[in-house]
Write a protein that holds these residues in place. Sequence first.
Motif, PDB file in Angstrom:
ATOM      1  N   ALA A  86       0.788  -1.239  -0.078  1.00 53.34           N
ATOM      2  CA  ALA A  86      -0.055  -0.063   0.021  1.00 53.34           C
ATOM      3  C   ALA A  86       0.961   1.203  -0.107  1.00 53.34           C
ATOM      4  CB  ALA A  86      -0.852   0.133   1.233  1.00 53.34           C
ATOM      5  N   GLY A  87       2.016   1.180  -0.284  1.00 52.33           N
ATOM      6  CA  GLY A  87       3.003   2.275  -0.293  1.00 52.33           C
ATOM      7  C   GLY A  87       2.700   3.514  -0.684  1.00 52.33           C
ATOM      8  N   GLU A  88       2.075   3.308  -2.237  1.00 51.16           N
ATOM      9  CA  GLU A  88       1.749   4.609  -2.972  1.00 51.16           C
ATOM     10  C   GLU A  88       0.664   5.203  -2.529  1.00 51.16           C
ATOM     11  OE1 GLU A  88       2.243   1.409  -4.653  1.00 51.16           O
ATOM     12  OE2 GLU A  88       3.495   1.799  -6.446  1.00 51.16           O
ATOM     13  N   VAL A  89      -0.386   4.549  -1.864  1.00 54.13           N
ATOM     14  CA  VAL A  89      -1.742   4.993  -1.125  1.00 54.13           C
ATOM     15  C   VAL A  89      -1.374   5.771   0.033  1.00 54.13           C
ATOM     16  CG1 VAL A  89      -3.946   4.457  -0.085  1.00 54.13           C
ATOM     17  CG2 VAL A  89      -3.128   3.350  -2.386  1.00 54.13           C
ATOM     18  N   ILE A  90      -0.444   5.176   0.834  1.00 52.73           N
ATOM     19  CA  ILE A  90       0.197   5.809   1.698  1.00 52.73           C
ATOM     20  C   ILE A  90       1.069   7.199   1.639  1.00 52.73           C
ATOM     21  CG2 ILE A  90       1.803   5.446   3.855  1.00 52.73           C
ATOM     22  CD1 ILE A  90       0.856   2.714   4.133  1.00 52.73           C
ATOM     23  N   GLU A  91       1.680   7.000   0.656  1.00 44.46           N
ATOM     24  CA  GLU A  91       2.502   8.273   0.088  1.00 44.46           C
ATOM     25  C   GLU A  91       1.595   9.458  -0.189  1.00 44.46           C
ATOM     26  OE1 GLU A  91       5.944   7.933  -0.386  1.00 44.46           O
ATOM     27  OE2 GLU A  91       5.867  10.266  -0.888  1.00 44.46           O
ATOM     28  N   ALA A  92       0.576   8.830  -1.006  1.00 48.19           N
ATOM     29  CA  ALA A  92      -0.610  10.087  -1.353  1.00 48.19           C
ATOM     30  C   ALA A  92      -1.384  10.589  -0.047  1.00 48.19           C
ATOM     31  CB  ALA A  92      -1.254   9.320  -2.179  1.00 48.19           C
ATOM     32  N   ARG A  93      -1.203   9.885   0.940  1.00 45.72           N
ATOM     33  CA  ARG A  93      -2.136  10.109   2.056  1.00 45.72           C
ATOM     34  C   ARG A  93      -1.262  11.179   3.254  1.00 45.72           C
ATOM     35  NH1 ARG A  93      -5.442   4.864   3.847  1.00 45.72           N
ATOM     36  NH2 ARG A  93      -7.186   4.847   2.175  1.00 45.72           N
ATOM     37  N   LEU A  94       0.029  11.143   2.699  1.00 48.87           N
ATOM     38  CA  LEU A  94       1.118  11.869   3.500  1.00 48.87           C
ATOM     39  C   LEU A  94       0.564  13.170   4.230  1.00 48.87           C
ATOM     40  CD1 LEU A  94       4.243  10.009   3.189  1.00 48.87           C
ATOM     41  CD2 LEU A  94       3.446  10.311   5.325  1.00 48.87           C
ATOM     42  N   PRO A  95       0.253  14.047   2.957  1.00 50.48           N
ATOM     43  CA  PRO A  95      -0.059  15.342   3.130  1.00 50.48           C
ATOM     44  C   PRO A  95      -1.120  15.642   4.144  1.00 50.48           C
ATOM     45  CG  PRO A  95       0.436  15.005   0.961  1.00 50.48           C
ATOM     46  CD  PRO A  95       0.365  13.667   1.368  1.00 50.48           C
ATOM     47  N   HIS A  96      -2.210  14.606   4.099  1.00 48.23           N
ATOM     48  CA  HIS A  96      -3.432  14.617   4.693  1.00 48.23           C
ATOM     49  C   HIS A  96      -3.116  14.606   6.484  1.00 48.23           C
ATOM     50  CE1 HIS A  96      -7.874  14.559   5.380  1.00 48.23           C
ATOM     51  NE2 HIS A  96      -7.815  13.474   5.663  1.00 48.23           N
ATOM     52  N   LEU A  97      -2.127  13.825   6.632  1.00 48.51           N
ATOM     53  CA  LEU A  97      -1.966  13.427   8.047  1.00 48.51           C
ATOM     54  C   LEU A  97      -1.924  14.686   8.927  1.00 48.51           C
ATOM     55  CD1 LEU A  97      -1.647  11.417  10.239  1.00 48.51           C
ATOM     56  CD2 LEU A  97       0.936  11.321   9.750  1.00 48.51           C
ATOM     57  N   GLY A  98      -1.105  15.823   8.548  1.00 47.74           N
ATOM     58  CA  GLY A  98      -0.918  16.959   9.134  1.00 47.74           C
ATOM     59  C   GLY A  98      -2.187  17.598   9.563  1.00 47.74           C
ATOM     60  N   ALA A  99      -3.005  17.645   8.794  1.00 47.22           N
ATOM     61  CA  ALA A  99      -4.260  18.095   8.843  1.00 47.22           C
ATOM     62  C   ALA A  99      -5.084  17.420   9.768  1.00 47.22           C
ATOM     63  CB  ALA A  99      -5.018  18.394   7.543  1.00 47.22           C
ATOM     64  N   ILE A 100      -5.003  16.159   9.838  1.00 50.43           N
ATOM     65  CA  ILE A 100      -5.907  15.408  10.792  1.00 50.43           C
ATOM     66  C   ILE A 100      -5.222  15.474  12.346  1.00 50.43           C
ATOM     67  CG2 ILE A 100      -5.582  12.910  11.754  1.00 50.43           C
ATOM     68  CD1 ILE A 100      -6.743  11.900   9.252  1.00 50.43           C
ATOM     69  N   SER A 130      -8.988  10.671  14.342  1.00 50.60           N
ATOM     70  CA  SER A 130      -7.724  11.520  14.611  1.00 50.60           C
ATOM     71  C   SER A 130      -6.967  11.119  16.062  1.00 50.60           C
ATOM     72  CB  SER A 130      -8.095  12.989  14.385  1.00 50.60           C
ATOM     73  OG  SER A 130      -8.790  13.288  15.459  1.00 50.60           O
ATOM     74  N   SER A 131      -8.048  10.759  17.085  1.00 46.13           N
ATOM     75  CA  SER A 131      -7.427  10.384  18.270  1.00 46.13           C
ATOM     76  C   SER A 131      -6.607   9.119  18.234  1.00 46.13           C
ATOM     77  CB  SER A 131      -8.587  10.179  19.339  1.00 46.13           C
ATOM     78  OG  SER A 131      -9.258   8.961  18.782  1.00 46.13           O
ATOM     79  N   ASN A 132      -6.920   8.111  17.529  1.00 45.90           N
ATOM     80  CA  ASN A 132      -5.888   7.025  17.261  1.00 45.90           C
ATOM     81  C   ASN A 132      -4.510   7.496  16.229  1.00 45.90           C
ATOM     82  OD1 ASN A 132      -5.174   4.390  17.579  1.00 45.90           O
ATOM     83  ND2 ASN A 132      -5.995   3.826  15.227  1.00 45.90           N
ATOM     84  N   ALA A 133      -4.738   8.219  15.382  1.00 42.02           N
ATOM     85  CA  ALA A 133      -3.723   8.711  14.718  1.00 42.02           C
ATOM     86  C   ALA A 133      -2.574   9.445  15.920  1.00 42.02           C
ATOM     87  CB  ALA A 133      -4.114   9.760  13.656  1.00 42.02           C
ATOM     88  N   LEU A 134      -3.256  10.196  16.696  1.00 41.17           N
ATOM     89  CA  LEU A 134      -2.334  10.951  17.675  1.00 41.17           C
ATOM     90  C   LEU A 134      -1.836   9.838  18.430  1.00 41.17           C
ATOM     91  CD1 LEU A 134      -1.480  13.722  18.861  1.00 41.17           C
ATOM     92  CD2 LEU A 134      -3.472  13.775  20.165  1.00 41.17           C
ATOM     93  N   ASP A 174       4.909   5.653   8.900  1.00 44.42           N
ATOM     94  CA  ASP A 174       4.506   4.498   9.852  1.00 44.42           C
ATOM     95  C   ASP A 174       3.347   4.733  10.538  1.00 44.42           C
ATOM     96  OD1 ASP A 174       6.728   2.808   8.996  1.00 44.42           O
ATOM     97  OD2 ASP A 174       7.992   3.647  10.773  1.00 44.42           O
ATOM     98  N   ILE A 175       3.039   5.876  10.856  1.00 48.42           N
ATOM     99  CA  ILE A 175       1.636   6.303  11.511  1.00 48.42           C
ATOM    100  C   ILE A 175       0.666   5.565  10.544  1.00 48.42           C
ATOM    101  CG2 ILE A 175      -0.061   7.836  12.209  1.00 48.42           C
ATOM    102  CD1 ILE A 175       2.687   9.450  13.118  1.00 48.42           C
ATOM    103  N   LEU A 176       0.674   6.349   9.414  1.00 47.19           N
ATOM    104  CA  LEU A 176      -0.238   5.740   8.170  1.00 47.19           C
ATOM    105  C   LEU A 176      -0.133   4.365   8.094  1.00 47.19           C
ATOM    106  CD1 LEU A 176      -0.137   8.911   5.828  1.00 47.19           C
ATOM    107  CD2 LEU A 176      -1.648   8.417   7.653  1.00 47.19           C
ATOM    108  N   ALA A 177       0.673   3.717   7.975  1.00 48.96           N
ATOM    109  CA  ALA A 177       1.073   2.295   7.831  1.00 48.96           C
ATOM    110  C   ALA A 177       0.400   1.387   8.693  1.00 48.96           C
ATOM    111  CB  ALA A 177       2.591   1.799   7.599  1.00 48.96           C
ATOM    112  N   HIS A 178      -0.050   2.370  10.061  1.00 44.23           N
ATOM    113  CA  HIS A 178      -0.708   1.613  10.988  1.00 44.23           C
ATOM    114  C   HIS A 178      -2.203   1.612  10.591  1.00 44.23           C
ATOM    115  CE1 HIS A 178       2.620   2.075  13.763  1.00 44.23           C
ATOM    116  NE2 HIS A 178       1.701   1.231  14.605  1.00 44.23           N
TER     117      HIS A 178
END
Lengths: 444, 444
Positions: free
Chosen positions: B291-305, B336-340, B351-355
């Motif tokens: 899922a590397g590409e999908v995770i890569e594409a989501r990275l910019p979104h993690l900060g917002a969360i 977002s609470s789980n992401a935190l 790795d956070i997104l890979a979770h």
Amino acid sequence: MTDKKLILGMGLIDGYGGLHGAWRAPHVDPGTYADVDATVRHARAAERGKFAFLFTPDFPAVRADVEHSTISNLMDPLIQLAAVARETTNIGFVATGSTTFQEPFNTARQFKALDVMSHGRAGWNAVTTSDPAVAANYGRPVADRDERYQRAHEAIQIVQALWGSWQQDAWIKDQQANRFIDPSKLRPVNLQGEYLASRGPLGIPPSEQGQPVVFTAGGPSPHLLSIAGRYASGFIAEVWTIEQACAQRELVRNAARDAGRDPDEIKYIPGIMTTVAPTVREGLDRRLKYAGEVIEARLPHLGAILGIQIHPDRYDEPLTPEQLVSAHASPRDPRSSNALAVARQGWSPRDILAHGVIDFHPTVVGPGELHADHLQEWFEAGAADGFWVTPDIYEDGVDAFVDEVVPILQKRGLYPTEYPGTTLRANLGVPHQYGPDPRLTGAE
Amino acid sequence: MTDKKLILGMGLIDGYGGLHGAWRAPHVDPGTYADVDATVRHARAAERGKFAFLFTPDFPAVRADVEHSTISNLMDPLIQLAAVARETTNIGFVATGSTTFQEPFNTARQFKALDVMSHGRAGWNAVTTSDPAVAANYGRPVADRDERYQRAHEAIQIVQALWGSWQQDAWIKDQQANRFIDPSKLRPVNLQGEYLASRGPLGIPPSEQGQPVVFTAGGPSPHLLSIAGRYASGFIAEVWTIEQACAQRELVRNAARDAGRDPDEIKYIPGIMTTVAPTVREGLDRRLKYAGEVIEARLPHLGAILGIQIHPDRYDEPLTPEQLVSAHASPRDPRSSNALAVARQGWSPRDILAHGVIDFHPTVVGPGELHADHLQEWFEAGAADGFWVTPDIYEDGVDAFVDEVVPILQKRGLYPTEYPGTTLRANLGVPHQYGPDPRLTGAE
């Protein structure tokens, strides 16, 4: 005739067999209707006999007399055939599905899923439905014939277009390149008819035969012939005489010609019911044993069919010479000529009826040779490309047909000794098709 | 908690698994979507783990991105489950079927046929459909919510009435007495709603569990709760936190109470996605690999969360202490609470997104104990009666769950070591029902 072989299909109805009262035979479990294990067993027996397909008529309503008779179809054709598909390898499945009451998207999806799952063995018997009991189950009025057939054209066109909407080379599935499908080859169909519409695409890839084979069934009205001629690769018929079958088959073939197709692309398949027994007498006794009440009830009707009076005291005596002289086949009832032929063999009225002369289809009772003779005569007269056979009692009647009739047909060179192929198209000898037939231009 | 056990179901989606890119794994045949043998294999693995049911979500249309992603459902749930039923003995089948686009008579017939054929293992996940792509496949506009739910009430009532229309003791099948069915116990239902109607009866006898189990699924809107409370024995949920699940489960239980039922009659089943691996690191690497590409594409979104800025140069470094101080869970995004929480464990953004923190369901990555802990915590907090589990990659992920998670749950006394019974009702622990629930009085 050269090397053309006849095709056999088996009618799968209620689980018991074509004979009235089959469910009451002591060697039959009366719960077979709900027992898919039995359906699997009967299918495997037919497969042993190289039958090209199982055919499931369907009537999605309960008929009037279920107190003494059975439910006259499978619980659900597609669900049960999906199970049978798991335990067979070559036999095809021609399941009846209504163009009147089924959503084309669901029809397209379920039949193509079955086709893929069975590695190319599915067929769709596309029929219109006019029975008020069925319409009531769907909460709708019965549509008039024009509407039903316009809807049928639309339904079949939508279904075939959906089948073709996943193009044959659309599925790339390249793991390295991360390309699953070529989206340019999975396209909407955007069909909008007068009654039906669908956008698509349908997300199911081609099967080993491309897509399911379309059949239709019924009497050859101009409406039905326009369906058969354009779309069908098989025509399921109900006829009683060779003459009737020859004429009907020619109508069907002409309808295909009129649609710009080769008439050999549509296989004309009349029905036949069978009781295989060492002698005719034993076969009649088997039929009288289980269908005795029904035959008894039909006795008063036999005289009418033959145009003579039969006194109830004489039901178990051959017709008198005087009766035989005055008896005649009614031109309005195609079953009457066969009834007369049987009467002339010297059988009593009860035995004449035990021959199945006024049953749903021509019926053969007796040794394997008689069955083979019947099939050969029709086939060589151009009355049929094949037959859908409903044995009297599945539990032993399928095996009896496979053991006693099939080898004779094979010995006579009329029937394949091995399956021609693994797909329904291959075993019917009908051409490949994917999506709509490109020779047809638009809707009627 | 006493001796109440948790229930497990397995989500059967496209044949590959819940992880983006599962189809690309080298040990996976990329043609699995069309290979029912694989579905059978995955089902048998789940059955080895005493899963109560397979759950098939369904979306009868093709989603946008099929170039790099898979078709997200089975070719056809019922057709494929009918095949799976032949090769399994205890596991149930909860198939999604739309109340918006399926004819109730067909739904009643196909699900009950599957129920009888599988000896009492079928369930119907009755959902409404509002997606324009699906509506277009059926050539219809999207109905408004009131109409969709009125139709859903009518559809479920008709289906359950049809299921009960063959009364439990209707089938006499007395060969000697020549009585097949007691016609007084096979009666029309004569239901006429605002949108749907059916006369019936349905010619299918009861199964070993009477009739299929009704589920529903979705977010707990008042409209859906009125469906769930009245008819459902199972509720398929999508929630991200224990708190959210506890609140939602209570809404569902209250809806059952409001309908006059015992709230224990409806099982609340949230989803979970799993990657079972010897260590968390190995699990994350497995996920990053496919899922590397999908995770890569989501990275910019993690900060917002998390409410922070993350520079692309730092995607592979743990968050800084300053970032962790200012990071906070958004009250508007339950994920977002789980992401935190994962971020605070010191993982890098990748790795956070890979979770799986912003995946469809809560995701557990790592050894069996972690999975068991998650399930136990939710179960004991009253957040779930069970879970529907979607392994990351079916080909090895089902076995990994069964071998590494199930024994721990069993050792902890949370999960049965043998199937409680042979029917879906028995394995869910929901009461017998035949026909409509007699406690409900008429339509809404």
